[in-house]
Scaffold this motif. Sequence first.
Motif, PDB file in Angstrom:
ATOM      1  N   ASN A   1       0.203 100.473  46.506  1.00  0.00           N
ATOM      2  CA  ASN A   1      -1.001 100.543  45.671  1.00  0.00           C
ATOM      3  C   ASN A   1      -2.250 100.867  46.495  1.00  0.00           C
ATOM      4  O   ASN A   1      -3.243 101.356  45.956  1.00  0.00           O
ATOM      5  CB  ASN A   1      -1.187  99.222  44.930  1.00  0.00           C
ATOM      6  CG  ASN A   1      -2.306  99.275  43.904  1.00  0.00           C
ATOM      7  OD1 ASN A   1      -2.340 100.176  43.066  1.00  0.00           O
ATOM      8  ND2 ASN A   1      -3.223  98.331  43.963  1.00  0.00           N
TER       9      ASN A   1
ATOM     10  N   THR B   1       0.949  92.193  30.910  1.00  0.00           N
ATOM     11  CA  THR B   1       0.734  92.635  32.293  1.00  0.00           C
ATOM     12  C   THR B   1       0.622  94.150  32.347  1.00  0.00           C
ATOM     13  O   THR B   1      -0.229  94.699  33.058  1.00  0.00           O
ATOM     14  CB  THR B   1       1.879  92.153  33.201  1.00  0.00           C
ATOM     15  OG1 THR B   1       1.919  90.727  33.193  1.00  0.00           O
ATOM     16  CG2 THR B   1       1.689  92.639  34.628  1.00  0.00           C
TER      17      THR B   1
ATOM     18  N   ALA C   1      -2.888  95.538  31.063  1.00  0.00           N
ATOM     19  CA  ALA C   1      -4.069  94.918  31.673  1.00  0.00           C
ATOM     20  C   ALA C   1      -5.305  95.805  31.584  1.00  0.00           C
ATOM     21  O   ALA C   1      -6.433  95.309  31.492  1.00  0.00           O
ATOM     22  CB  ALA C   1      -3.775  94.575  33.134  1.00  0.00           C
TER      23      ALA C   1
ATOM     24  N   ASP D   1      -1.292  86.117  36.480  1.00  0.00           N
ATOM     25  CA  ASP D   1      -0.766  87.432  36.843  1.00  0.00           C
ATOM     26  C   ASP D   1      -1.389  88.528  35.981  1.00  0.00           C
ATOM     27  O   ASP D   1      -1.749  89.604  36.474  1.00  0.00           O
ATOM     28  CB  ASP D   1       0.754  87.471  36.681  1.00  0.00           C
ATOM     29  CG  ASP D   1       1.486  86.692  37.757  1.00  0.00           C
ATOM     30  OD1 ASP D   1       0.947  86.547  38.869  1.00  0.00           O
ATOM     31  OD2 ASP D   1       2.607  86.215  37.480  1.00  0.00           O
TER      32      ASP D   1
ATOM     33  N   GLN E   1      -2.252  98.800  37.580  1.00  0.00           N
ATOM     34  CA  GLN E   1      -3.277  99.082  38.589  1.00  0.00           C
ATOM     35  C   GLN E   1      -3.785 100.514  38.480  1.00  0.00           C
ATOM     36  O   GLN E   1      -4.992 100.777  38.627  1.00  0.00           O
ATOM     37  CB  GLN E   1      -2.724  98.823  39.996  1.00  0.00           C
ATOM     38  CG  GLN E   1      -2.365  97.372  40.265  1.00  0.00           C
ATOM     39  CD  GLN E   1      -3.473  96.420  39.859  1.00  0.00           C
ATOM     40  OE1 GLN E   1      -4.565  96.436  40.421  1.00  0.00           O
ATOM     41  NE2 GLN E   1      -3.205  95.613  38.854  1.00  0.00           N
TER      42      GLN E   1
ATOM     43  N   TRP F   1       3.050  95.885  36.880  1.00  0.00           N
ATOM     44  CA  TRP F   1       1.833  95.574  37.634  1.00  0.00           C
ATOM     45  C   TRP F   1       1.251  96.829  38.277  1.00  0.00           C
ATOM     46  O   TRP F   1       0.045  97.096  38.162  1.00  0.00           O
ATOM     47  CB  TRP F   1       2.117  94.519  38.703  1.00  0.00           C
ATOM     48  CG  TRP F   1       0.937  94.253  39.593  1.00  0.00           C
ATOM     49  CD1 TRP F   1      -0.095  93.394  39.365  1.00  0.00           C
ATOM     50  CD2 TRP F   1       0.647  94.902  40.841  1.00  0.00           C
ATOM     51  NE1 TRP F   1      -1.008  93.441  40.391  1.00  0.00           N
ATOM     52  CE2 TRP F   1      -0.578  94.365  41.311  1.00  0.00           C
ATOM     53  CE3 TRP F   1       1.293  95.867  41.602  1.00  0.00           C
ATOM     54  CZ2 TRP F   1      -1.154  94.772  42.506  1.00  0.00           C
ATOM     55  CZ3 TRP F   1       0.720  96.276  42.798  1.00  0.00           C
ATOM     56  CH2 TRP F   1      -0.491  95.725  43.247  1.00  0.00           C
TER      57      TRP F   1
ATOM     58  N   THR G   1      -5.427  91.711  44.817  1.00  0.00           N
ATOM     59  CA  THR G   1      -5.805  92.908  44.077  1.00  0.00           C
ATOM     60  C   THR G   1      -7.319  93.068  44.015  1.00  0.00           C
ATOM     61  O   THR G   1      -7.854  94.167  44.226  1.00  0.00           O
ATOM     62  CB  THR G   1      -5.238  92.844  42.646  1.00  0.00           C
ATOM     63  OG1 THR G   1      -3.819  92.712  42.713  1.00  0.00           O
ATOM     64  CG2 THR G   1      -5.582  94.092  41.860  1.00  0.00           C
TER      65      THR G   1
ATOM     66  N   ALA H   1      -3.990  91.458  37.218  1.00  0.00           N
ATOM     67  CA  ALA H   1      -3.706  92.888  37.083  1.00  0.00           C
ATOM     68  C   ALA H   1      -4.900  93.662  36.539  1.00  0.00           C
ATOM     69  O   ALA H   1      -4.976  94.885  36.699  1.00  0.00           O
ATOM     70  CB  ALA H   1      -2.494  93.087  36.178  1.00  0.00           C
TER      71      ALA H   1
END
Length: 836
Positions: free
Chosen positions: A768, A636, A639, A668, A810, A806, A703, A672
């Motif tokens: 985010n 994760t 990513a 998940d 991002q 996560w 996302t 990501a």
Amino acid sequence: MLRHFFGSGALAMLALSMPAHITAQDMGTVKAPESQSQSYLNYRGSAEKAFDLIHTKLEVSFDYAKQRMPGKATIQLKPHFYPQDSLLLDAKGMLINEVALLDGNKKTKLAFAYPDSMVLRIGLPRKFTASEKLTIYIDYTARPNEVKVKGSEAITDAKGLYFINPTGEEKDKAIQIWTQGETEGTSVWCPTIDRPNQKTTEEIIMTVPDKFVSLSNGILVNQKKNSDGTRTDHWKMDQPHAPYLFFMGVGDYTIIKDKYNNLPVDYYVEPQWASVARSIFGYTPEMIDFYSKLLRTPYPWPKYAQIVGQDYVSGAMENTTSTLHGSMAYQNARELADENRWEIVVAHELFHQWFGDLVTTESWSNLTVNESFADYSEYLWTEHKYGRERADAYNYNAMQNYLANGVNAEKHLVRFNYEDKEEMFDAVSYQKGGRILHMLRHFVGDSAFAWGMHEYLQQNQYGTGEAHQLRLAMEKVTGKDLNWFFNQWYFSNGHPVVFIDHAYDAVAGKYSVIVAQKQDGPMFEIPVDIDVYRGNQKTRHTVWLRNAIDTFSFSGAEPTHVSVDADKVLLWQKEEAKTEKAWMAQYNNAANFLDKFEALIKLMDEEDNAAIRDVMYKALADTDYGIREVALGYFTGKAATLQPQEQSRIEKIAASDAHRPTRAAAIDVLGATANKKYIPMFEKAANDSSYSVAGAAVEALMTSEPQKVLAMAPTLRQDAKGRLSESLKLVDYLEKDPAEWETVVSGYDDMAPFEKFGAMKGVLFYANRLTDMNAFKKTVSGPLDFYNQYKRIPQIEPIMKQQVDWIIAQKKVAIAANPNDTVAKEQLAFIESKLK
């Protein structure tokens, strides 16, 4: 009695309000035991027995409007040893109409006093000796709502008899009656000697509305319809059991009939849950078979029924032949597609039919002989049904539940100086005691442990037991003196807190393992298995820890890998000094789940490199879903830089892993990446039969395609539980305007720890979306500070870390897509600075 609901989640939430458990950095902070002289001030031994109960007969009906129970009790008993001319019965909050002595057809009224409405004091016409039986008749009315009795962490209320929605005012809730006896709740609705060291046969004749079914201990021997729309059911229990195990249940239930050989096995559920009853409880016959064979003791009662009650005050309760479950047991088909969270509860309560019901703790001080065994039965069933790796994962989580609260280390497993008996229902009696039994089993061997349990049951069946009797049974079977084991684990407190170091002297050709015990108080004396690997050859050495520092040396070439506590059975807190290379060797040579799990967790703490990444990639294909999920958690955070072979393996897991929550964890990771090629996969997964998979897909779409989530949300909310329900709560943060950040920040700051844990993901999702640096820093700081404060709690750290990873991912994804994105770079730098 089940203290917790399912797995470690419920206790993890509880742990947020408790001191963080002791870590390697805090070694040496375990408190020494308090002066044991204090124990005599509040000594809680076995209840003195002036009388022995023999048989209890109740004739009862129910006043739903007043929530009272008119009853007639006929109680046969005899003096235990000394002659007696008076009798004390527990009878809490009742109206006492008449007390009499029965002698054949003769009824002689007796004088009684009831000044505190808690204990009924009865004068007898003469002294009765131990060879004489007497029968007491009491006409009374139970008033459960008018008695105030303290509950506990495990049992939140203790009024004994519960009328649920008695007048039907709540249209969506069933009308039910159920009872809860443990610890001393039976005496709210049945005059008795309400102590665990009493045993009595029993019959209950209850008159109920004819439209309802009833359940009680033993066998239903007769039913009679009455002219007023009621029915009288006669339940009879011919084997003696403790009063706290008496049970009555009444309501609109569908009875799903099952069986084990010729033993009736029934599931009482509300009609709307009938279609999934077998999916929830259906392993019960197999469990009965497994436990009967393991214990070399057939199931001892004439039936086994399980019933589900609304508004239940605990998790579940092992009433003899008639276990009561709380409504958390109910799960629909989509929840069951993820896993049956109640299966382990079914196993726990069933095992109590032997440990707790057949042989009952003689006092609450010895609760371990009930609850530690029931707790350990969860491991035994998991091992039998799903294999050693799953069982070891369970064992680890249970141990962490005990370690999570440092106060637990101050308590003896068997303790006589508690303030209130309800205090005994804690992680010491349950999780610590279960781990102690696991160590005992390892020390004496599987067969001897099973025969030792059999011996304990046979010697004490239909009676009571305590830890000393368990020791004697194990000693009789094994021929070993076990005082050293019981003295330190049952009659003392704490656990080893150790630091383990490794050293190799190439000149001397000697490898050393150095173990230092750091806890305050006495040193523990424990056998430890050390496996030394040299290539494909493994050699086991069993050594004993006895001192503050013990050094164990093994001659020969430098080992490939050395595993201390090779089977991972010991209850201890440890820090182990190993190199990155050594942790990799541990994973590659791992003989069990915990070796792999521990190695992966330690490697995550190392500075990331290609070799570690290769180990994590290998772990994605592990046979155990728990290991696959650890590896997915690692990726994760990677990513933004997934390699094609990593991406391919994760895609395969997301599409077809047999364990639905593991599929969700893979989604998940893909979510990501913010890669829009996965949008069709996520849209399909959002409607999966698994709530976990659907919830992960919703978060992934938040996302990559937030507008799609907003469009889908109203439909998804029509059937949303579990993770899907939690994921849809995050949609609220999609709908908040970035200008509202101050409201989000103040709302999070005002939350209690439990609430902050639940809201952490949503606030990070919101953060985010922010581009203003001041707003971003203020918003993200709350969850990051919370993570830093509570990351030492092992039950919740992985969940929080995944959420932190996560948002880091991002920012890295944004930078990879646009290397000139200065906002993302500054935000990433701020996050990393907060985590240092």
